[in-house]
Design an enzyme around this catalytic site. Structure first.
Site, PDB file in Angstrom:
ATOM      1  N   ASN A  45       0.873  -1.531  -0.083  1.00 17.01           N
ATOM      2  CA  ASN A  45      -0.237   0.100  -0.062  1.00 17.01           C
ATOM      3  C   ASN A  45       0.834   1.191  -0.262  1.00 17.01           C
ATOM      4  OD1 ASN A  45      -0.538   1.715   2.777  1.00 17.01           O
ATOM      5  ND2 ASN A  45       0.650  -0.145   3.346  1.00 17.01           N
ATOM      6  N   PHE A  97      -1.636   8.548   4.329  1.00 17.91           N
ATOM      7  CA  PHE A  97      -2.485   8.859   5.250  1.00 17.91           C
ATOM      8  C   PHE A  97      -3.517   9.984   4.353  1.00 17.91           C
ATOM      9  CE2 PHE A  97       1.853   9.628   7.866  1.00 17.91           C
ATOM     10  CZ  PHE A  97       1.841   8.394   7.917  1.00 17.91           C
ATOM     11  N   SER A 148       5.921   5.375   8.370  1.00 17.55           N
ATOM     12  CA  SER A 148       5.340   5.068   7.132  1.00 17.55           C
ATOM     13  C   SER A 148       6.225   5.682   5.910  1.00 17.55           C
ATOM     14  CB  SER A 148       3.621   6.094   7.303  1.00 17.55           C
ATOM     15  OG  SER A 148       3.382   6.140   5.630  1.00 17.55           O
ATOM     16  N   ASN A 155       4.963   6.573   3.248  1.00 14.91           N
ATOM     17  CA  ASN A 155       4.618   6.320   2.060  1.00 14.91           C
ATOM     18  C   ASN A 155       4.248   8.249   2.293  1.00 14.91           C
ATOM     19  OD1 ASN A 155       3.891   4.351   1.208  1.00 14.91           O
ATOM     20  ND2 ASN A 155       2.760   3.666   2.153  1.00 14.91           N
ATOM     21  N   THR A 156       4.290   8.918   3.043  1.00 18.36           N
ATOM     22  CA  THR A 156       4.455  10.216   3.121  1.00 18.36           C
ATOM     23  C   THR A 156       6.375  10.756   2.764  1.00 18.36           C
ATOM     24  OG1 THR A 156       2.747  10.497   4.712  1.00 18.36           O
ATOM     25  CG2 THR A 156       4.199  12.514   4.468  1.00 18.36           C
ATOM     26  N   LYS A 163       6.259   4.626  16.575  1.00 15.31           N
ATOM     27  CA  LYS A 163       5.936   3.248  15.417  1.00 15.31           C
ATOM     28  C   LYS A 163       7.301   3.711  14.944  1.00 15.31           C
ATOM     29  CE  LYS A 163       2.748   0.712  13.173  1.00 15.31           C
ATOM     30  NZ  LYS A 163       1.480   0.740  12.313  1.00 15.31           N
ATOM     31  N   ASN A 206       6.271  -0.891  11.435  1.00 15.56           N
ATOM     32  CA  ASN A 206       5.647  -0.214  10.236  1.00 15.56           C
ATOM     33  C   ASN A 206       5.914  -0.997   9.249  1.00 15.56           C
ATOM     34  OD1 ASN A 206       3.481   1.103   8.371  1.00 15.56           O
ATOM     35  ND2 ASN A 206       3.895   2.214  10.268  1.00 15.56           N
TER      36      ASN A 206
HETATM   37  C1  LIG Z   1      -3.272  -0.371   3.885  1.00 21.18           C
HETATM   38  C2  LIG Z   1      -2.784   0.221   5.271  1.00 21.18           C
HETATM   39  C3  LIG Z   1      -2.804   1.345   5.657  1.00 21.18           C
HETATM   40  C4  LIG Z   1      -2.221   1.325   6.324  1.00 21.18           C
HETATM   41  N1  LIG Z   1      -2.087   2.349   6.978  1.00 21.18           N
HETATM   42  C5  LIG Z   1      -1.074   2.678   8.166  1.00 21.18           C
HETATM   43  C6  LIG Z   1      -1.266   3.864   8.877  1.00 21.18           C
HETATM   44  O1  LIG Z   1      -1.986   5.121   8.964  1.00 21.18           O
HETATM   45  N2  LIG Z   1      -0.593   4.446  10.390  1.00 21.18           N
HETATM   46  C7  LIG Z   1       0.175   3.219  10.748  1.00 21.18           C
HETATM   47  O2  LIG Z   1       1.015   3.822  11.463  1.00 21.18           O
HETATM   48  N3  LIG Z   1       0.498   1.984  10.019  1.00 21.18           N
HETATM   49  C8  LIG Z   1      -0.238   1.668   8.736  1.00 21.18           C
HETATM   50  N4  LIG Z   1      -0.303   0.791   8.374  1.00 21.18           N
HETATM   51  C9  LIG Z   1       0.833  -0.432   8.508  1.00 21.18           C
HETATM   52  C10 LIG Z   1       0.328  -1.125   9.912  1.00 21.18           C
HETATM   53  O3  LIG Z   1      -0.765  -0.652  10.600  1.00 21.18           O
HETATM   54  C11 LIG Z   1       1.031  -2.064  10.610  1.00 21.18           C
HETATM   55  O4  LIG Z   1       1.764  -1.476  10.743  1.00 21.18           O
HETATM   56  C12 LIG Z   1       1.838  -3.222   9.030  1.00 21.18           C
HETATM   57  O5  LIG Z   1       0.481  -3.881   8.108  1.00 21.18           O
HETATM   58  C13 LIG Z   1       1.848  -4.606   9.150  1.00 21.18           C
HETATM   59  O6  LIG Z   1       1.363  -5.111   9.845  1.00 21.18           O
HETATM   60  P1  LIG Z   1       0.600  -6.189   9.279  1.00 21.18           P
HETATM   61  O7  LIG Z   1       1.714  -7.408   8.462  1.00 21.18           O
HETATM   62  O8  LIG Z   1      -0.329  -6.978  10.590  1.00 21.18           O
HETATM   63  O9  LIG Z   1      -0.293  -5.984   7.966  1.00 21.18           O
HETATM   64  C14 LIG Z   1      -1.443   0.496   7.174  1.00 21.18           C
HETATM   65  C15 LIG Z   1      -0.781  -0.931   6.572  1.00 21.18           C
HETATM   66  C16 LIG Z   1      -1.637  -1.047   5.632  1.00 21.18           C
HETATM   67  C17 LIG Z   1      -1.858  -2.261   4.688  1.00 21.18           C
END
Ligand SMILES: Cc1cc2nc3c(=O)[nH]c(=O)nc-3n(C[C@H](O)[C@H](O)[C@H](O)COP(=O)(O)O)c2cc1C
Length: 356
Positions: A125, A129, A196, A198-199, A236, A265
């Site tokens: 992804n 934000f 993240s 993505n910023t 984080k 993350n």
């Molecule tokens: C579509 C998507 C959007 C996410 N948006 C955020 C976010 O806004 N803030 C954040 O701290 N992590 C974000 N994450 C990261 C997740 O919170 C998590 O830390 C990461 O995906 C690893 O966990 P997982 O393997 O269980 O998905 C996002 C992940 C995904 C897949």
């Protein structure tokens, strides 16, 4: 009995339907899901129905001064604007991290910006934000009656803060403080998202000096609002940091009185993508799910071994075994996002049953 059918029911019936729905557009399916949960949480009877399908957390743990009913929570990014804040308890989660929100509302990156990698049990992804802003989240939670410590959502709610894209990295501290001021009355904890991918520039806030400034300002503000019981602040981190960089984060966190570390993350690495998903290696963004499990565990273990701060493990929890291994690596709590997409509520129930 009903519960035993939920796992196979989701994986064999509901997931294939969901993955095909909306022309296969994951973001639209996600929006539908959040909208449905928002409505369901207000619907009498949902709780009892959900109770048949899920298993609530029932082995409380105290972390950062907060009592969590169990160990498994919803990771940030699923409910960015807190629309389903009252629903997550009913799916068995022991806590939920809302956000990430930014001080200014913003649209996020161009679509498409989320991709499924089913052969790899992963997602890529680059949402960037997309959110309605910290004030909108605060208003929504106020209307719902959610305030720190009042249990209105049935489970503790964290709120994740990020930097507004158009704000320069040099001005990030003021931007985070604006968000903090808006949302802190509604948060059981605040997560500072500096990880993240993505910023642009965001991850540079993990560097020792910049991070100490940011975390110092936020912890001071929390103490200013509540000198005796400041809202806990957690930070984080990315899984792509070197050992030296993790050490810098830990030093900044310890020096500024942060209450815990969330690791990790999504990753910029593309290792672990199975052959049918290799084309996604070309897509910009963060990779989550199964390919992240081992690295998340490694970072959690390192952090747990090098600080007394509690660790929330996040990354690649796709099975109860993954959750157990993260806990064994030193995580006090675990969070998941991608595992929920692939395994559904049955995974939460199973973790509640087997990990506590
Ligand atoms: C579509 C998507 C959007 C996410 N948006 C955020 C976010 O806004 N803030 C954040 O701290 N992590 C974000 N994450 C990261 C997740 O919170 C998590 O830390 C990461 O995906 C690893 O966990 P997982 O393997 O269980 O998905 C996002 C992940 C995904 C897949």
């Amino acid at each position: 009995m009903v519960r035993a059918l939920v796992g196979p029911g989701y994986e064999n019936v509901l997931r294939p339907l969901l993955f095909r729905a909306r022309g296969g557009d994951p973001e639209r399916v996600h929006e539908d899901m959040i909208r449905a949960l928002e409505v369901l949480a207000r619907t009498p009877g949902f709780r009892s129905l959900a109770g048949l399908l899920t298993r609530s957390a029932s082995q409380p743990v105290e972390v950062a001064g907060i009592r969590f009913p169990g160990r498994v929570g919803l990771a940030a990014g699923m409910d960015k604007d807190g629309r389903a804040a009252l629903a997550w308890q009913h799916l068995g989660f022991a806590f939920a991290e809302l956000g990430t929100v930014t001080a200014q509302a913003q649209p996020g990156n161009d679509k498409p910006r989320i991709f499924r990698a089913p052969a790899s049990q992963a997602l890529v992804n680059r949402m960037g934000f997309n959110n309605h802003g910290a004030h909108a989240l605060a208003n929504r939670l106020a209307v719902a009656g959610v305030y720190r410590g009042n249990g209105r959502a049935g489970i503790p709610l964290g709120i994740s803060l990020g930097k507004t894209k158009v704000v320069e990295v040099e001005d990030a501290v003021a931007d985070y403080l604006t968000s903090f001021d808006a949302v802190h009355p509604h948060a059981d904890y605040i997560a500072v998202n500096v990880s993240s991918p993505n910023t642009p520039g965001l991850r540079s806030l993990q560097d020792g000096g910049a991070l100490a400034d940011l975390l110092g300002a936020l912890t001071a503000r929390a103490r200013q609002f509540n000198p005796t019981n400041p809202v806990p602040i957690l930070v984080k981190v990315a899984p792509d940091l070197t050992v030296e960089q993790v050490d810098e984060v830990l030093a900044a966190a310890t020096d500024t009185g942060v209450s815990g570390i969330i690791a990790t993350n999504t990753t910029l690495s593309r290792e672990g993508l199975a052959a049918p998903d290799r084309h996604l290696a070309e897509e910009a963004g963060g990779l989550s799910g199964r390919p992240l499990s081992a690295r998340a565990r490694e970072v959690v273990a390192y952090v747990a071994a090098h600080t007394d701060l509690p660790v929330i493990g996040s990354g690649g929890v796709m099975t109860t075994e993954d959750a157990k291994r993260l806990v064994d690596s030193g995580a006090s709590l675990v969070q998941l996002y991608t595992g929920f997409i692939y395994a559904g509520p049955a995974l939460i129930a199973a973790i509640n049953e087997e990990v506590g």
